[in-house]
Scaffold this motif. Structure first.
Motif, PDB file in Angstrom:
ATOM      1  N   ASP A  77       0.705  -0.920   0.285  1.00 31.09           N
ATOM      2  CA  ASP A  77       0.011  -0.076   0.326  1.00 31.09           C
ATOM      3  C   ASP A  77       0.822   1.073  -0.090  1.00 31.09           C
ATOM      4  O   ASP A  77      -0.008   2.578  -0.421  1.00 31.09           O
ATOM      5  N   ILE A  78       1.933   1.238   0.625  1.00 28.92           N
ATOM      6  CA  ILE A  78       3.112   2.327   0.291  1.00 28.92           C
ATOM      7  C   ILE A  78       3.381   2.579  -0.918  1.00 28.92           C
ATOM      8  O   ILE A  78       4.050   2.383  -1.337  1.00 28.92           O
ATOM      9  N   ILE A  79       2.671   3.867  -1.039  1.00 26.11           N
ATOM     10  CA  ILE A  79       3.458   4.794  -2.475  1.00 26.11           C
ATOM     11  C   ILE A  79       5.051   5.007  -2.779  1.00 26.11           C
ATOM     12  O   ILE A  79       5.374   4.942  -2.161  1.00 26.11           O
ATOM     13  N   LYS A  80       5.251   3.905  -4.013  1.00 22.59           N
ATOM     14  CA  LYS A  80       6.939   3.979  -4.457  1.00 22.59           C
ATOM     15  C   LYS A  80       7.417   5.173  -4.516  1.00 22.59           C
ATOM     16  O   LYS A  80       6.582   6.428  -4.661  1.00 22.59           O
ATOM     17  N   LYS A  81       8.549   5.517  -4.217  1.00 26.60           N
ATOM     18  CA  LYS A  81       9.504   6.845  -4.915  1.00 26.60           C
ATOM     19  C   LYS A  81       9.101   7.177  -5.788  1.00 26.60           C
ATOM     20  O   LYS A  81       9.434   8.650  -6.163  1.00 26.60           O
ATOM     21  N   GLU A  82       9.661   6.630  -6.836  1.00 26.78           N
ATOM     22  CA  GLU A  82       9.447   6.646  -8.066  1.00 26.78           C
ATOM     23  C   GLU A  82       8.340   7.821  -8.458  1.00 26.78           C
ATOM     24  O   GLU A  82       7.594   8.432  -9.624  1.00 26.78           O
ATOM     25  N   ILE A  87       3.536  11.801  -8.708  1.00 28.35           N
ATOM     26  CA  ILE A  87       1.516  12.244  -8.749  1.00 28.35           C
ATOM     27  C   ILE A  87       1.949  12.859  -8.822  1.00 28.35           C
ATOM     28  O   ILE A  87       0.139  14.003  -8.389  1.00 28.35           O
ATOM     29  N   ILE A  88       2.314  13.834  -7.342  1.00 29.94           N
ATOM     30  CA  ILE A  88       2.359  15.515  -7.158  1.00 29.94           C
ATOM     31  C   ILE A  88       2.475  16.423  -8.376  1.00 29.94           C
ATOM     32  O   ILE A  88       2.075  17.045  -8.473  1.00 29.94           O
ATOM     33  N   SER A  89       3.390  15.737  -9.356  1.00 30.28           N
ATOM     34  CA  SER A  89       2.983  16.718 -10.376  1.00 30.28           C
ATOM     35  C   SER A  89       2.428  16.665 -11.484  1.00 30.28           C
ATOM     36  O   SER A  89       1.262  17.688 -11.475  1.00 30.28           O
ATOM     37  N   THR A  90       1.691  15.319 -11.013  1.00 33.20           N
ATOM     38  CA  THR A  90       0.516  15.489 -12.379  1.00 33.20           C
ATOM     39  C   THR A  90      -1.311  15.957 -11.261  1.00 33.20           C
ATOM     40  O   THR A  90      -1.474  16.787 -12.096  1.00 33.20           O
ATOM     41  N   PHE A  91      -1.049  15.742 -10.027  1.00 33.09           N
ATOM     42  CA  PHE A  91      -1.377  17.086  -9.344  1.00 33.09           C
ATOM     43  C   PHE A  91      -1.327  18.255  -9.106  1.00 33.09           C
ATOM     44  O   PHE A  91      -3.370  19.037  -9.588  1.00 33.09           O
ATOM     45  N   LEU A  92      -0.460  18.964  -9.081  1.00 33.37           N
ATOM     46  CA  LEU A  92      -0.155  20.202  -9.178  1.00 33.37           C
ATOM     47  C   LEU A  92      -0.732  20.648 -11.103  1.00 33.37           C
ATOM     48  O   LEU A  92      -0.764  22.020 -10.845  1.00 33.37           O
ATOM     49  N   ARG A  93      -1.006  19.456 -11.586  1.00 35.76           N
ATOM     50  CA  ARG A  93      -0.863  20.623 -12.854  1.00 35.76           C
ATOM     51  C   ARG A  93      -3.100  20.060 -13.457  1.00 35.76           C
ATOM     52  O   ARG A  93      -3.132  20.985 -14.062  1.00 35.76           O
ATOM     53  N   GLY A  94      -3.731  19.571 -12.838  1.00 41.08           N
ATOM     54  CA  GLY A  94      -4.910  19.857 -12.390  1.00 41.08           C
ATOM     55  C   GLY A  94      -5.315  18.638 -12.103  1.00 41.08           C
ATOM     56  O   GLY A  94      -6.893  18.419 -12.733  1.00 41.08           O
ATOM     57  N   VAL A  95      -5.013  17.995 -12.208  1.00 38.35           N
ATOM     58  CA  VAL A  95      -5.523  16.116 -12.552  1.00 38.35           C
ATOM     59  C   VAL A  95      -5.947  15.646 -10.972  1.00 38.35           C
ATOM     60  O   VAL A  95      -5.576  15.760 -10.369  1.00 38.35           O
ATOM     61  N   ILE A  97      -7.709  14.101  -7.542  1.00 39.29           N
ATOM     62  CA  ILE A  97      -7.263  12.449  -6.820  1.00 39.29           C
ATOM     63  C   ILE A  97      -8.425  11.849  -7.544  1.00 39.29           C
ATOM     64  O   ILE A  97      -7.513   9.703  -7.743  1.00 39.29           O
ATOM     65  N   LYS A  98      -8.833  11.179  -7.696  1.00 40.11           N
ATOM     66  CA  LYS A  98     -10.117  10.637  -8.430  1.00 40.11           C
ATOM     67  C   LYS A  98      -9.092   9.838  -9.696  1.00 40.11           C
ATOM     68  O   LYS A  98      -8.844   8.404  -9.921  1.00 40.11           O
ATOM     69  N   ASP A  99      -9.312  10.745 -10.554  1.00 44.96           N
ATOM     70  CA  ASP A  99      -7.897  10.046 -11.413  1.00 44.96           C
ATOM     71  C   ASP A  99      -6.988   9.383 -11.075  1.00 44.96           C
ATOM     72  O   ASP A  99      -6.192   8.919 -11.905  1.00 44.96           O
ATOM     73  N   LEU A 100      -6.406  10.133 -10.402  1.00 46.01           N
ATOM     74  CA  LEU A 100      -4.376   9.607 -10.216  1.00 46.01           C
ATOM     75  C   LEU A 100      -4.961   8.227  -9.931  1.00 46.01           C
ATOM     76  O   LEU A 100      -4.164   7.637  -9.663  1.00 46.01           O
ATOM     77  N   ASP A 113      -3.185  11.797   1.458  1.00 43.43           N
ATOM     78  CA  ASP A 113      -2.157  11.490   2.381  1.00 43.43           C
ATOM     79  C   ASP A 113      -0.861  11.713   1.811  1.00 43.43           C
ATOM     80  O   ASP A 113      -0.148  12.526   3.304  1.00 43.43           O
ATOM     81  N   LEU A 114      -0.637  11.260   0.509  1.00 47.11           N
ATOM     82  CA  LEU A 114       0.740  11.920   0.432  1.00 47.11           C
ATOM     83  C   LEU A 114       1.156  12.994  -0.050  1.00 47.11           C
ATOM     84  O   LEU A 114       1.953  13.978   0.438  1.00 47.11           O
ATOM     85  N   LEU A 115       0.173  14.027  -0.566  1.00 49.82           N
ATOM     86  CA  LEU A 115      -0.534  15.439  -0.604  1.00 49.82           C
ATOM     87  C   LEU A 115      -0.007  16.572   0.576  1.00 49.82           C
ATOM     88  O   LEU A 115       0.388  17.433   1.260  1.00 49.82           O
TER      89      LEU A 115
END
Length: 139
Positions: A77-82, A87-95, A97-100, A113-115
């Motif tokens: 369940d832990i998000i991999k480092k890569e 995920i962060i850069s894609t979220f900041l572009r406007g995607v 959380i559901k799509d991520l 939690d990551l964000l």
């Protein structure tokens, strides 16, 4: 006043631990563990006498062996480092959380939690569109 000799930070998914070796003003050494849970202001601190440290380490080792079956499922369940930076850069572009969640195949709660852990404000449901102009009748 305690003097810091050595410290190490252990990062987890939802909290971090700071383990410190300190020298007390009386000349005695002790270990201090401080837990910070992400999203909460309070911190929990435990001071450990070095004489009790081997027994505590032994007990934690026994517990780790007993809970090893849980650790296999927990590590999935832990998000991999890569993936974290993607995920962060894609979220900041406007995607959203559901799509991520669909794109990277992690739970929505894990992505939130990551964000939060990276101090990124989460605003969902906000749509940005062009302004609507009211047309006036020409006289």
């Amino acid at each position: 006043m305690d003097k810091l000799i050595k410290s190490q930070r252990i990062e987890g998914e939802k909290s971090s631990h700071l383990v410190q070796l300190l020298l007390h003003s009386s000349g005695e050494y002790f270990v201090q563990m401080e837990q910070t849970i992400f999203g909460q202001a309070e911190r929990h601190t435990v001071k450990i006498n070095p004489a009790q440290l081997p027994a505590i380490i032994n007990t934690l080792g026994i517990y780790a062996e007993e809970l090893s079956f849980l650790m296999e499922n927990f590590n999935r369940d832990i998000i991999k480092k890569e993936d974290q930076q993607k995920i962060i850069s894609t979220f900041l572009r406007g995607v959203t959380i559901k799509d991520l969640s669909l794109q990277f195949r992690y739970k929505e709660l894990d992505i939130k939690d990551l964000l939060i852990k990276n101090d990124i404000a989460i605003i969902e449901g906000l749509t940005i569109g062009s302004t609507k102009w009211k047309f006036r009748k020409k006289r």
